[in-house]
Design an enzyme around this catalytic site. Structure first.
Site, short mmCIF file in Angstrom:
data_model
loop_
_atom_site.label_atom_id
_atom_site.label_comp_id
_atom_site.label_asym_id
_atom_site.label_seq_id
_atom_site.Cartn_x
_atom_site.Cartn_y
_atom_site.Cartn_z
N LYS A 108 38.91 38.30 39.46
CA LYS A 108 39.10 39.72 39.79
C LYS A 108 37.76 40.46 39.83
O LYS A 108 37.48 41.23 40.75
CB LYS A 108 40.01 40.35 38.73
N CYS B 17 37.51 51.20 40.50
CA CYS B 17 37.50 49.73 40.43
C CYS B 17 36.13 49.19 40.79
O CYS B 17 35.44 48.61 39.97
CB CYS B 17 38.54 49.17 41.39
N1 SAJ Z 1 33.09 51.83 51.05
C1 SAJ Z 1 31.91 51.99 51.79
N2 SAJ Z 1 31.69 51.18 52.86
C2 SAJ Z 1 32.60 50.22 53.25
C3 SAJ Z 1 33.79 50.05 52.49
C4 SAJ Z 1 34.01 50.89 51.40
O1 SAJ Z 1 31.07 52.84 51.48
O2 SAJ Z 1 32.33 49.54 54.25
C5 SAJ Z 1 33.35 52.71 49.87
C6 SAJ Z 1 34.59 53.59 50.02
O3 SAJ Z 1 34.30 54.76 50.74
C7 SAJ Z 1 34.93 53.85 48.56
C8 SAJ Z 1 34.53 52.56 47.86
O4 SAJ Z 1 33.65 51.87 48.77
O5 SAJ Z 1 34.16 54.91 48.05
C9 SAJ Z 1 35.68 51.64 47.47
O6 SAJ Z 1 36.67 51.61 48.48
P1 SAJ Z 1 37.41 50.24 48.91
O7 SAJ Z 1 38.36 50.57 50.02
O8 SAJ Z 1 36.41 49.19 49.21
O9 SAJ Z 1 38.17 49.75 47.60
P2 SAJ Z 1 39.21 50.38 46.52
O10 SAJ Z 1 38.41 50.83 45.34
O11 SAJ Z 1 40.16 51.36 47.12
O12 SAJ Z 1 40.09 49.06 46.15
C10 SAJ Z 1 39.42 47.88 45.70
C11 SAJ Z 1 39.97 46.67 46.49
N3 SAJ Z 1 39.13 45.51 46.26
C12 SAJ Z 1 38.57 44.79 47.28
O13 SAJ Z 1 38.73 45.08 48.44
C13 SAJ Z 1 37.77 43.58 46.90
C14 SAJ Z 1 41.41 46.39 46.07
O14 SAJ Z 1 41.90 45.21 46.71
C15 SAJ Z 1 41.49 46.23 44.55
O15 SAJ Z 1 42.83 45.97 44.11
C16 SAJ Z 1 41.03 47.54 43.92
O16 SAJ Z 1 39.64 47.73 44.29
C17 SAJ Z 1 41.20 47.42 42.42
O17 SAJ Z 1 42.18 48.00 41.89
O18 SAJ Z 1 40.42 46.70 41.77
#
Ligand code: SAJ
Length: 418
Positions: free
Chosen positions: A216, A270
């Site tokens: 995880k 997360c």
């Molecule tokens: N972000 C960027 N650039 C990108 C992608 C995301 O700047 O190309 C930023 C987003 O704007 C945001 C942050 O990253 O601020 C996180 O967003 P996210 O969509 O990547 O992830 P979360 O936090 O909504 O959910 C993540 C997911 N993990 C992965 O994709 C590996 C989800 O599957 C997990 O279950 C969740 O964390 C968790 O609960 O751990």
């Protein structure tokens, strides 16, 4: 009831973003589910058929399973066949993992544990947390046997199975995603997988608890490191006068390159948290993971600096800040880089801040208490501002054209107008 389920009654400890959807989905498969939470407001809301969190379609599902009597919430644990713990695991100062909620959950279920029970930890946790959980249970119940004492012959089985669902798509991903199931012994893992197979269509992949815990953390660190790469590129490109969005688009035409998108920083509870659990357990080895966190945490400061610089050209600057959520098209403002940026600008008294966030009705308390910030419509913000900062690429902002921006100074952290 579900005659094929090996578990007739399952308790979910913690009814938040993961616990409540899991409770509702399990109940929808005919399992009797008892939801346990210390928050009486959450318990009362659920028992009246409502929800206290925002997640698409969750309200209808909870309403159905509460009305059919399959889901009931309470503040005190009751005897069950299995207990699934989904409580928060934040960190304290110096990024030290805080397992106090897991310990409180363990101590609350210990008195009602019975021989034959299964206990699963779902909360994102540092490596070794499941062993610690089993230790707390064993201390509280010397009359029962646990896996660390007698292996597979234990009367109570203990396993780790991390949630991996994406906020906004929780009900789909809970069912469709593969699950990693780590037992303290092979029998613990096998029994936990039996429970997940009641509602998971994806594969249930079996391993040991430590590997599942690390898995995880690895998934979220992988994403953090990749976003840090994109964010670092954006800083390099800013220095070298190159358009980072064009650069990423062109580089991604290579068959083996897939760079993520730069942004104003990494938010949510997360990805900005979990990598620190790895750094804390192996500080000397986790060099890149630590640096990625530092790069991503530094990005809001860089963005705030750029906005302040643009504002300094005006005697009485008015700045439109588009978006506050931690990512597009959600209403979740927790750990949001956009909130951090607006907060920094307000504290530095850079000018008048017109915040646009179509997904909320009022500013969060940490911003509402500061002067010179108001929540307004996009139209009003664009009519008044000389500087426009695009902080969250909500779909609602796609309609804003370059023509509407006119000769305003634009700081586009999401590449919407590039
Ligand atoms: N972000 C960027 N650039 C990108 C992608 C995301 O700047 O190309 C930023 C987003 O704007 C945001 C942050 O990253 O601020 C996180 O967003 P996210 O969509 O990547 O992830 P979360 O936090 O909504 O959910 C993540 C997911 N993990 C992965 O994709 C590996 C989800 O599957 C997990 O279950 C969740 O964390 C968790 O609960 O751990």
């Amino acid at each position: 009831m579900n005659p094929t389920s090996p578990f007739q009654t399952v308790s979910l400890i913690g009814l938040g973003y993961i616990g409540l959807p899991t409770a509702a989905v399990l109940a929808s498969r005919g399992v009797r589910v008892i939801g346990v939470d210390v928050n009486t407001h959450a318990v009362e809301t659920i028992n009246s058929g409502g929800v206290h969190i925002v997640e698409p379609d969750l309200d209808a599902l909870v309403g159905d399973v509460v009305r059919s009597g399959l889901l009931r919430a309470t503040t005190r644990p009751e005897p069950s066949d299995a207990f699934v713990i989904a409580v928060p695991t934040p960190f304290r100062d110096q990024h030290v993992p805080d397992l106090s909620y897991v310990e409180a959950a363990a101590r609350s279920i210990a008195p009602v544990l019975q021989a034959g029970n299964l206990v699963i930890l779902e909360s994102t946790s540092p490596v070794g947390a499941t062993e610690q959980l089993a230790q707390w249970l064993a201390e509280a119940r010397p009359d029962l046997t646990f896996p660390q004492q007698v292996g597979d012959a234990a009367q109570v089985h203990v396993a780790y199975c991390p949630e991996r669902v994406l906020p906004g798509k929780v009900l789909t991903e809970l069912v469709e995603n593969d699950r990693v199931v780590g037992g303290l012994t092979p029998t613990c893992a096998r029994r936990a997988a039996e429970l997940y197979r009641v509602f998971v269509k994806g594969e249930c992949l079996i391993t040991n608890a430590r590997t599942a815990e690390m898995c995880k953390l690895t998934e979220n660190s992988f994403r953090d490191v990749n976003i840090a790469f994109a964010n670092e590129l954006s800083l390099i490109c800013d220095r070298l006068g190159i358009n980072v969005w064009e650069l990423v688009r062109l580089a991604n035409h290579h068959p083996r390159v897939n760079i993520l998108q730069p942004g104003p920083g990494v938010g949510g509870h997360c990805i900005a948290v979990d990598p620190w659990f790895i750094v804390h357990s192996a500080p000397e080895q986790a060099r890149m993971i630590r640096t990625a966190r530092e790069v991503n945490d530094g990005k809001p400061h860089f963005v705030a600096g750029r906005i302040a610089e643009a504002a300094s050209a005006h005697a009485e600057p008015v700045i439109a800040c588009l978006g506050l959520a931690f990512k597009p098209d959600i209403d979740d403002l927790r750990e949001s880089p956009a909130v951090e940026i607006v907060h920094m600008l307000a504290q530095q008294k850079i000018g008048r801040l017109l915040v646009v966030e179509p997904h909320v009705e009022q500013l969060p308390p940490e911003l509402a208490s500061l002067p010179n910030i108001s929540l307004v419509s996009a139209q009003e913000a664009l009519a008044q501002a000389q500087v426009v900062a695009m902080l969250v690429n909500h779909r609602a902002f796609y309609g804003i054209t370059k023509a509407q921006l006119g000769d305003k100074r634009v700081i586009d952290t999401r590449g919407v107008w590039q």
